[in-house]
Design a protein around this motif. Structure first.
Motif, PDB file in Angstrom:
ATOM      1  N   THR A 156       0.903 -12.006 -32.495  1.00  0.00           N
ATOM      2  CA  THR A 156      -0.387 -11.446 -32.917  1.00  0.00           C
ATOM      3  C   THR A 156      -0.191 -10.134 -33.668  1.00  0.00           C
ATOM      4  O   THR A 156      -0.812  -9.895 -34.715  1.00  0.00           O
ATOM      5  CB  THR A 156      -1.299 -11.220 -31.705  1.00  0.00           C
ATOM      6  N   THR A 157       0.665  -9.246 -33.139  1.00  0.00           N
ATOM      7  CA  THR A 157       0.930  -7.971 -33.812  1.00  0.00           C
ATOM      8  C   THR A 157       1.538  -8.199 -35.181  1.00  0.00           C
ATOM      9  O   THR A 157       1.145  -7.551 -36.168  1.00  0.00           O
ATOM     10  CB  THR A 157       1.873  -7.111 -32.950  1.00  0.00           C
ATOM     11  N   SER A 170       5.709 -10.260 -30.347  1.00  0.00           N
ATOM     12  CA  SER A 170       4.260 -10.424 -30.300  1.00  0.00           C
ATOM     13  C   SER A 170       3.808 -11.031 -31.623  1.00  0.00           C
ATOM     14  O   SER A 170       3.651 -10.323 -32.627  1.00  0.00           O
ATOM     15  CB  SER A 170       3.557  -9.081 -30.074  1.00  0.00           C
ATOM     16  N   ASP A 216      -6.006 -19.178 -29.993  1.00  0.00           N
ATOM     17  CA  ASP A 216      -4.949 -18.183 -29.818  1.00  0.00           C
ATOM     18  C   ASP A 216      -4.582 -17.629 -31.189  1.00  0.00           C
ATOM     19  O   ASP A 216      -5.297 -17.831 -32.171  1.00  0.00           O
ATOM     20  CB  ASP A 216      -3.735 -18.796 -29.114  1.00  0.00           C
ATOM     21  N   TRP A 217      -3.450 -16.912 -31.240  1.00  0.00           N
ATOM     22  CA  TRP A 217      -3.067 -16.287 -32.515  1.00  0.00           C
ATOM     23  C   TRP A 217      -2.838 -17.324 -33.596  1.00  0.00           C
ATOM     24  O   TRP A 217      -3.096 -17.068 -34.789  1.00  0.00           O
ATOM     25  CB  TRP A 217      -1.800 -15.456 -32.329  1.00  0.00           C
ATOM     26  N   THR A 245      -4.343  -2.968 -31.175  1.00  0.00           N
ATOM     27  CA  THR A 245      -3.488  -4.111 -31.494  1.00  0.00           C
ATOM     28  C   THR A 245      -2.876  -4.712 -30.234  1.00  0.00           C
ATOM     29  O   THR A 245      -2.765  -5.945 -30.105  1.00  0.00           O
ATOM     30  CB  THR A 245      -2.373  -3.675 -32.457  1.00  0.00           C
ATOM     31  N   SER A 273      -3.226  -8.480 -28.768  1.00  0.00           N
ATOM     32  CA  SER A 273      -2.009  -9.266 -28.572  1.00  0.00           C
ATOM     33  C   SER A 273      -1.902  -9.799 -27.152  1.00  0.00           C
ATOM     34  O   SER A 273      -1.454 -10.942 -26.938  1.00  0.00           O
ATOM     35  CB  SER A 273      -0.775  -8.411 -28.904  1.00  0.00           C
ATOM     36  N   LEU A 309      -4.221 -12.883 -27.215  1.00  0.00           N
ATOM     37  CA  LEU A 309      -4.014 -13.947 -28.197  1.00  0.00           C
ATOM     38  C   LEU A 309      -2.583 -14.481 -28.214  1.00  0.00           C
ATOM     39  O   LEU A 309      -2.338 -15.574 -28.728  1.00  0.00           O
ATOM     40  CB  LEU A 309      -4.378 -13.448 -29.599  1.00  0.00           C
ATOM     41  N   ASP A 310      -1.616 -13.710 -27.672  1.00  0.00           N
ATOM     42  CA  ASP A 310      -0.238 -14.205 -27.636  1.00  0.00           C
ATOM     43  C   ASP A 310      -0.081 -15.380 -26.672  1.00  0.00           C
ATOM     44  O   ASP A 310       0.831 -16.201 -26.823  1.00  0.00           O
ATOM     45  CB  ASP A 310       0.719 -13.081 -27.219  1.00  0.00           C
TER      46      ASP A 310
END
Length: 338
Positions: free
Chosen positions: A78-79, A76, A53-54, A33, A37, A40-41
């Motif tokens: 993404t997380t 984050s 991105d996210w 993860t 992240s 993608l963050d």
């Protein structure tokens, strides 16, 4: 026209998709993860229909703008997105779906960077679950004791212990005591035996507080172990007996002691000790709580209720300190004189 040859990167991604087919997203561990992240963050840019991105991943999954704003508040996004997506069963939260969506938003680089970590997580999830450890065998009743006796090594302590054994194990009380030195298990270390007996085979621990107790490391170990098994005296497991006028250990400050300092009164006290040993560790609420029928059968006349309410009123009344009352009385005397 001949099909274009598949690149090595594409082959790795296709193999990973096949390997992760129908594997739930929740199996991804923190390392995978975090890798996702970290990439993608970072705010990306639009390539085709989605941003890379996210935010674009969330759009491809099917999240609405209102829901995506919640993810922005997290350290984050993404997380937070992956954790939430793994609970949405209608959104197909599987690892192979995640990889496909990353390819669709033009981020095959993210897949390749996290490929090894994702593969390890999936491999770990496919391993058969470990069988639970076998339950500990129950200790037979013949190996159980009512109380563990903690006493010092002086002649006075040993003589008191012998008197205790004679009285409590006699026909009047029929209590089974574990006495170190008499009932020790052979072949094990001393402290190992003490820990096993106190933790698993003895309901209570009798601690004889004396001058000999203060100088004994064995007594100190047994007391601290017993206290750790009953923090805050919730189960009232420890029974402190005060043999000499010594300083009570701090960990026993909240436990009531049985006073044996006066030899003339010991005959009166032994029955109390025996009753304490025999009573349950955690009394059931049914043992002391009155029932509705009991309340209905209670009859109070008006005079009794009046006295009861008066007593409650007096107990709750706040009285001024005596000094203030004295001052008020002196002021009143001065006024009378004038």
């Amino acid at each position: 026209m001949a099909d274009e040859p598949i690149s090595d990167d594409d082959r790795i991604i296709q193999d990973l998709i096949e390997y992760c087919k129908d594997v739930q997203l929740k199996i991804l561990r923190a390392t995978s993860t975090k890798l996702l992240s970290n990439r993608l963050d970072v705010e990306g840019y639009v390539l085709g229909e989605y941003s890379n991105d996210w935010y674009g991943l969330a759009e491809r999954i099917g999240y609405m703008t209102k829901e995506m704003r919640k993810f922005e508040k997290h350290e984050s996004p993404t997380t937070a997105l992956i954790n939430d997506w793994s609970t949405r069963l209608k959104m197909s939260p599987t690892v192979d779906t995640l990889i496909k969506y990353l390819v669709e938003i033009q981020r095959p680089d993210v897949v390749l960077d996290s490929e090894k970590s994702i593969r390890r997580d999936v491999e770990h999830s496919k391993q058969p679950a470990r069988a639970p450890p076998p339950p500990k065998p129950k200790v037979p009743e013949s190996d159980r004791y009512d109380a563990f006796v903690v006493y010092g090594n002086t002649e006075r302590d040993i003589q008191f212990m012998l008197d205790m054994v004679k009285i409590l194990e006699g026909e009047d009380h029929n209590i089974r005591l574990y006495v170190p030195g008499r009932d020790d298990l052979a072949g094990d270390e001393k402290y190992v035996v003490t820990a096993e007996m106190i933790a698993n085979r003895c309901r209570r621990v009798i601690v004889v507080l004396s001058r000999g107790f203060e100088d004994s490391e064995d007594c100190d170990f047994a007391l601290k172990l017993a206290q750790s098994l009953s923090p805050g005296a919730k189960t009232k497991r420890i029974i402190p007996i005060l043999l000499d006028n010594v300083k009570i250990p701090l960990i026993l400050n909240f436990v009531g002691t049985v006073n044996f300092t006066n030899p003339m009164q010991r005959e009166w006290v032994w029955p109390r000790v025996a009753a304490t040993i025999k009573c349950p560790l955690v009394p059931s609420i049914q043992d002391w709580q009155c029932t509705i029928d009991d309340l209905r059968n209670m009859k109070y006349d008006s005079k009794h209720v009046q006295h009861l309410l008066y007593g409650i009123g007096v107990a709750c009344q706040e009285f001024p300190p005596e000094e203030e009352e004295d001052k008020k009385g002196k002021k009143g005397d001065k006024k009378k004189k004038t």
